[in-house]
Design a protein around this motif. Structure first.
Motif, PDB file in Angstrom:
ATOM      1  N   ALA A  40       0.832  -1.205   0.000  1.00 43.71           N
ATOM      2  CA  ALA A  40       0.000   0.000   0.000  1.00 43.71           C
ATOM      3  C   ALA A  40       0.867   1.257   0.000  1.00 43.71           C
ATOM      4  CB  ALA A  40      -0.923  -0.014   1.217  1.00 43.71           C
ATOM      5  N   GLN A  41       1.935   1.249   0.789  1.00 43.89           N
ATOM      6  CA  GLN A  41       2.828   2.407   0.858  1.00 43.89           C
ATOM      7  C   GLN A  41       3.475   2.720  -0.489  1.00 43.89           C
ATOM      8  OE1 GLN A  41       5.326   0.971   4.074  1.00 43.89           O
ATOM      9  NE2 GLN A  41       4.538   2.513   5.488  1.00 43.89           N
ATOM     10  N   MET A  42       3.854   1.661  -1.213  1.00 43.27           N
ATOM     11  CA  MET A  42       4.549   1.842  -2.488  1.00 43.27           C
ATOM     12  C   MET A  42       3.604   1.941  -3.677  1.00 43.27           C
ATOM     13  SD  MET A  42       7.906  -0.608  -2.021  1.00 43.27           S
ATOM     14  CE  MET A  42       7.089  -1.959  -1.203  1.00 43.27           C
ATOM     15  N   GLY A  43       2.291   1.785  -3.415  1.00 46.06           N
ATOM     16  CA  GLY A  43       1.314   1.890  -4.491  1.00 46.06           C
ATOM     17  C   GLY A  43       1.441   0.795  -5.536  1.00 46.06           C
ATOM     18  N   LEU A  44       1.850  -0.409  -5.103  1.00 47.65           N
ATOM     19  CA  LEU A  44       2.039  -1.512  -6.043  1.00 47.65           C
ATOM     20  C   LEU A  44       0.701  -2.052  -6.533  1.00 47.65           C
ATOM     21  CD1 LEU A  44       4.866  -3.517  -4.214  1.00 47.65           C
ATOM     22  CD2 LEU A  44       5.115  -1.863  -6.072  1.00 47.65           C
ATOM     23  N   ASP A  45       0.706  -2.612  -7.724  1.00 49.86           N
ATOM     24  CA  ASP A  45      -0.467  -3.285  -8.277  1.00 49.86           C
ATOM     25  C   ASP A  45      -0.351  -4.799  -8.158  1.00 49.86           C
ATOM     26  OD1 ASP A  45      -1.860  -1.020  -8.928  1.00 49.86           O
ATOM     27  OD2 ASP A  45      -1.064  -0.907 -10.972  1.00 49.86           O
ATOM     28  N   VAL A  46       0.743  -5.274  -7.593  1.00 49.70           N
ATOM     29  CA  VAL A  46       0.954  -6.704  -7.420  1.00 49.70           C
ATOM     30  C   VAL A  46       1.842  -6.893  -6.195  1.00 49.70           C
ATOM     31  CG1 VAL A  46       3.004  -6.786  -8.888  1.00 49.70           C
ATOM     32  CG2 VAL A  46       1.587  -8.834  -8.632  1.00 49.70           C
ATOM     33  N   SER A  47       1.645  -8.012  -5.487  1.00 48.22           N
ATOM     34  CA  SER A  47       2.399  -8.260  -4.273  1.00 48.22           C
ATOM     35  C   SER A  47       2.519  -9.767  -4.057  1.00 48.22           C
ATOM     36  CB  SER A  47       1.695  -7.597  -3.072  1.00 48.22           C
ATOM     37  OG  SER A  47       2.401  -7.848  -1.874  1.00 48.22           O
ATOM     38  N   SER A 209       3.696  -8.527 -12.842  1.00 49.85           N
ATOM     39  CA  SER A 209       4.734  -9.425 -12.335  1.00 49.85           C
ATOM     40  C   SER A 209       5.902  -9.517 -13.309  1.00 49.85           C
ATOM     41  CB  SER A 209       4.147 -10.825 -12.091  1.00 49.85           C
ATOM     42  OG  SER A 209       3.192 -10.805 -11.062  1.00 49.85           O
ATOM     43  N   ARG A 210       5.595  -9.572 -14.605  1.00 44.98           N
ATOM     44  CA  ARG A 210       6.664  -9.628 -15.606  1.00 44.98           C
ATOM     45  C   ARG A 210       7.526  -8.372 -15.541  1.00 44.98           C
ATOM     46  NH1 ARG A 210       3.889  -9.568 -19.983  1.00 44.98           N
ATOM     47  NH2 ARG A 210       3.761 -11.799 -20.453  1.00 44.98           N
ATOM     48  N   ALA A 211       6.884  -7.231 -15.362  1.00 45.37           N
ATOM     49  CA  ALA A 211       7.624  -5.967 -15.311  1.00 45.37           C
ATOM     50  C   ALA A 211       8.561  -5.907 -14.104  1.00 45.37           C
ATOM     51  CB  ALA A 211       6.644  -4.799 -15.284  1.00 45.37           C
ATOM     52  N   LEU A 212       8.148  -6.519 -12.989  1.00 47.11           N
ATOM     53  CA  LEU A 212       8.930  -6.411 -11.757  1.00 47.11           C
ATOM     54  C   LEU A 212       9.896  -7.572 -11.547  1.00 47.11           C
ATOM     55  CD1 LEU A 212       6.165  -5.136  -9.287  1.00 47.11           C
ATOM     56  CD2 LEU A 212       8.065  -3.821 -10.237  1.00 47.11           C
ATOM     57  N   THR A 213       9.540  -8.764 -12.041  1.00 45.80           N
ATOM     58  CA  THR A 213      10.363  -9.948 -11.764  1.00 45.80           C
ATOM     59  C   THR A 213      10.976 -10.570 -13.010  1.00 45.80           C
ATOM     60  OG1 THR A 213       8.556 -11.570 -11.963  1.00 45.80           O
ATOM     61  CG2 THR A 213       8.815 -10.459  -9.837  1.00 45.80           C
ATOM     62  N   GLY A 214      10.482 -10.160 -14.174  1.00 47.56           N
ATOM     63  CA  GLY A 214      10.960 -10.769 -15.405  1.00 47.56           C
ATOM     64  C   GLY A 214      10.214 -12.026 -15.782  1.00 47.56           C
ATOM     65  N   HIS A 215       9.239 -12.407 -14.953  1.00 44.27           N
ATOM     66  CA  HIS A 215       8.453 -13.612 -15.211  1.00 44.27           C
ATOM     67  C   HIS A 215       6.964 -13.260 -15.171  1.00 44.27           C
ATOM     68  CE1 HIS A 215      12.065 -16.061 -14.643  1.00 44.27           C
ATOM     69  NE2 HIS A 215      12.299 -15.353 -13.545  1.00 44.27           N
ATOM     70  N   ALA A 216       6.226 -13.714 -16.176  1.00 41.16           N
ATOM     71  CA  ALA A 216       4.775 -13.503 -16.186  1.00 41.16           C
ATOM     72  C   ALA A 216       4.119 -14.574 -15.324  1.00 41.16           C
ATOM     73  CB  ALA A 216       4.242 -13.574 -17.616  1.00 41.16           C
ATOM     74  N   LYS A 291      20.472 -16.344  -4.000  1.00 40.81           N
ATOM     75  CA  LYS A 291      20.164 -15.576  -5.200  1.00 40.81           C
ATOM     76  C   LYS A 291      19.943 -14.092  -4.910  1.00 40.81           C
ATOM     77  CE  LYS A 291      20.336 -18.870  -8.204  1.00 40.81           C
ATOM     78  NZ  LYS A 291      21.341 -18.835  -9.282  1.00 40.81           N
ATOM     79  N   ALA A 292      19.625 -13.768  -3.662  1.00 40.83           N
ATOM     80  CA  ALA A 292      19.240 -12.398  -3.307  1.00 40.83           C
ATOM     81  C   ALA A 292      20.281 -11.346  -3.670  1.00 40.83           C
ATOM     82  CB  ALA A 292      18.906 -12.318  -1.819  1.00 40.83           C
ATOM     83  N   PRO A 293      21.602 -11.613  -3.488  1.00 37.51           N
ATOM     84  CA  PRO A 293      22.578 -10.570  -3.824  1.00 37.51           C
ATOM     85  C   PRO A 293      22.535 -10.122  -5.282  1.00 37.51           C
ATOM     86  CG  PRO A 293      23.588 -12.245  -2.450  1.00 37.51           C
ATOM     87  CD  PRO A 293      22.238 -12.768  -2.837  1.00 37.51           C
ATOM     88  N   GLY A 294      22.053 -10.996  -6.153  1.00 32.60           N
ATOM     89  CA  GLY A 294      21.991 -10.630  -7.565  1.00 32.60           C
ATOM     90  C   GLY A 294      20.673 -10.047  -7.995  1.00 32.60           C
ATOM     91  N   ILE A 295      19.768  -9.812  -7.027  1.00 33.86           N
ATOM     92  CA  ILE A 295      18.435  -9.296  -7.336  1.00 33.86           C
ATOM     93  C   ILE A 295      18.282  -7.894  -6.764  1.00 33.86           C
ATOM     94  CG2 ILE A 295      15.947  -9.660  -7.086  1.00 33.86           C
ATOM     95  CD1 ILE A 295      16.572 -12.624  -6.592  1.00 33.86           C
ATOM     96  N   THR A 296      17.933  -6.948  -7.603  1.00 37.07           N
ATOM     97  CA  THR A 296      17.635  -5.597  -7.134  1.00 37.07           C
ATOM     98  C   THR A 296      16.174  -5.548  -6.721  1.00 37.07           C
ATOM     99  OG1 THR A 296      19.259  -4.658  -8.656  1.00 37.07           O
ATOM    100  CG2 THR A 296      17.605  -3.156  -7.726  1.00 37.07           C
ATOM    101  N   ASP A 297      15.923  -5.418  -5.423  1.00 36.53           N
ATOM    102  CA  ASP A 297      14.555  -5.481  -4.908  1.00 36.53           C
ATOM    103  C   ASP A 297      14.149  -4.146  -4.315  1.00 36.53           C
ATOM    104  OD1 ASP A 297      12.118  -6.082  -3.685  1.00 36.53           O
ATOM    105  OD2 ASP A 297      12.726  -8.122  -3.241  1.00 36.53           O
ATOM    106  N   THR A 298      13.182  -3.512  -4.939  1.00 35.81           N
ATOM    107  CA  THR A 298      12.659  -2.236  -4.436  1.00 35.81           C
ATOM    108  C   THR A 298      11.193  -2.380  -4.043  1.00 35.81           C
ATOM    109  OG1 THR A 298      12.081  -1.562  -6.695  1.00 35.81           O
ATOM    110  CG2 THR A 298      14.254  -0.908  -5.861  1.00 35.81           C
ATOM    111  N   THR A 299      10.763  -3.627  -3.831  1.00 35.32           N
ATOM    112  CA  THR A 299       9.338  -3.893  -3.601  1.00 35.32           C
ATOM    113  C   THR A 299       9.087  -4.685  -2.327  1.00 35.32           C
ATOM    114  OG1 THR A 299       9.492  -5.875  -4.977  1.00 35.32           O
ATOM    115  CG2 THR A 299       8.794  -3.839  -6.062  1.00 35.32           C
ATOM    116  N   ALA A 300       9.940  -4.527  -1.327  1.00 34.87           N
ATOM    117  CA  ALA A 300       9.757  -5.168  -0.020  1.00 34.87           C
ATOM    118  C   ALA A 300       9.609  -6.682  -0.137  1.00 34.87           C
ATOM    119  CB  ALA A 300       8.548  -4.569   0.693  1.00 34.87           C
TER     120      ALA A 300
END
Length: 470
Positions: A40-47, A209-216, A291-300
């Motif tokens: 809700a804080q980040m205004g995401l459309d997917v979680s 999801s595809r836009a944020l993770t690369g996977h649909a 895998k986390a060190p190679g992932i840029t995560d801005t979505t909590a």
């Protein structure tokens, strides 16, 4: 329903809410709560979880930042829907006074509703929407109207955005439409409309999801859940087949984990909850940490979880496909027992036993500090401890009552509308049980909806059987 019932229900609900909030001045939180707030804080459309509740929090935040207001809204909405359900039951089935009194007491003097509504979680809201949907199912049988189909479709979609347990709702609604006296064209429209809306939501979610993770992917959590479910059988099978492409690295970590753990960790079961998701040293979270060190995560967490979810889903499907009987023995069978006696889980302890909340909750609800207070952290566990056993008792007695109902069908006066409503609710309860056992983590708070439906119709059936003296 007379004015006395309305006034009593309203006063009882308000008084109980006021007293409860004096005892529990802060809302109740667990890990899901912070995911909802972050989205809700980040205004995401997917979680990680269905986005509907985060959107609700965001909308409510424009009105007030009070957590008490959120809790009050959730509770009073639920009580209002329960009153509507009781009114509908009286209107359509004219039950005996003792049935009305029993339902009235259980609906409006029930501590479970207060504790459930106190969570910053989709539980209470999903329950209210689901009950409204169930009421409309009865209306489709008793008093069908064209105007219902639009609201009915909207309720299904809202429920679906709150929790994916609503996945089976369109199937039950389709049966209701087929049983109704609406014109064929209207039935078809009523069946197709929610499917179109859900399809649009699914497509939008997959694109986000595809836009944020690369996977649909529609449900990030689904991949995690599938692997978790499959791992319960892993210590008891021999995996000789080649794992799916892209899962080889994960397969090595899985082998390493199960080869190194002590014997007691090989005997966990679904009755212990989603163990392989929660346990930090199990393959799921451990592989994520690699895998986390190679992932840029801005979505909590959503991007991180979503990046590995396809691997988990593919690997879980691979195990289940090659070992279906082991899966039935080590997951489906114990999960069936788990369904009939679901754990209280988070409802057992206030705020998961902690006296602080995360900074996200502090910021969202404008708390003065991270510290929260309550009359007791463990009282709710004692107050609610009998509810899972009550759920089991209701299910077992309902099965016995249905057997008696069928056996005495020639002794009863024909009532085709009630029969349709009854068997539609039986289908609903069976669909819920099937979905829960096959795909969903089973905890008691997820089973409050079927519990209310089961209890209501069990009382009506019992009254009719008592009239036959059988």
């Amino acid at each position: 329903m007379n004015r006395k019932h309305i006034v009593t229900a309203l006063l009882a609900s308000i008084i109980q809410l006021v007293v409860f909030k004096l005892l529990y001045p802060y809302a109740d939180y667990f890990s899901d709560s912070y995911s909802y707030i972050s989205a809700a804080q980040m205004g995401l459309d997917v979680s990680i979880w269905p986005i509907g509740y985060s959107k609700f929090l965001s909308l409510f935040h424009h009105i007030t930042t009070s957590d008490t207001a959120v809790v009050a809204f959730q509770y009073l909405l639920l009580q209002g829907v329960l009153f509507y359900l009781l009114h509908t039951i009286i209107q359509y089935f004219a039950p005996a006074p003792w049935v009305v009194k029993a339902l009235f007491i259980c609906f409006f003097f029930n501590p479970l509703h207060l504790y459930l509504s106190n969570y910053i979680s989709s539980d209470a809201l999903f329950l209210s929407v689901s009950l409204l949907w169930a009421i409309q199912l009865l209306q489709l049988i008793q008093r069908p109207a064209i105007s219902i189909i639009f609201l009915h479709a909207l309720l299904i979609v809202i429920a679906f955005t709150l929790r994916y347990n609503a996945m089976y709702y369109p199937l039950v609604s389709m049966i209701a439409y087929l049983l109704s006296h609406l014109k064929p064209a209207v039935k078809v429209a009523g069946i197709i409309l929610p499917l179109l809306l859900i399809t649009a939501f699914v497509i939008h979610t997959r694109n986000q999801s595809r836009a944020l993770t690369g996977h649909a992917q529609f449900s990030v959590f689904g991949g995690w859940q599938l692997a978790n479910n499959a791992f319960y059988m892993y210590p008891f099978i021999k995996v000789t087949a080649t794992p799916p492409a892209g899962t080889e690295e994960f397969d090595k970590e899985v082998h390493k984990y199960f080869d190194s753990i002590p014997e007691q960790l090989k005997h966990v079961s679904p009755t212990q909850g989603a163990f392989y998701i929660k346990y930090p040293y199990a393959p799921l979270k451990y592989f994520l940490s690699l895998k986390a060190p190679g992932i840029t995560d801005t979505t909590a967490g959503f991007q991180s979880w979503g990046a590995v979810a396809p691997v988990y889903g593919s690997y879980g499907s691979f195990l289940i496909k090659h070992h279906p009987f082991a899966f039935a023995r080590y997951f489906l069978l114990p999960n069936t027992f788990n369904y009939f006696l679901p754990p209280l889980e988070k409802l057992e302890v206030y705020n998961t036993g902690a006296n602080t909340v995360s900074q996200s909750a502090v910021h969202w609800f404008r708390y003065r500090s991270q510290e929260v207070k309550a009359i007791s952290w463990t009282a709710q566990g004692w107050i609610l401890m009998l509810f899972p056993m009550l759920f089991m008792g209701l299910n077992l007695y309902a099965i016995w009552t249905l057997i008696r109902w069928v056996a005495t069908r020639r002794l009863r006066s024909p009532d085709p509308l009630f029969e349709k409503c009854l068997w539609l609710m039986v289908i609903l309860l069976a669909a819920n049980a099937g979905f829960s056992i096959l795909a969903s983590p089973i905890v008691f708070r997820y089973q409050v909806f079927p519990m209310i439906i089961c209890f209501s119709f069990l009382l009506i059936m019992s009254e009719k059987l008592l009239q036959l003296k059988v």
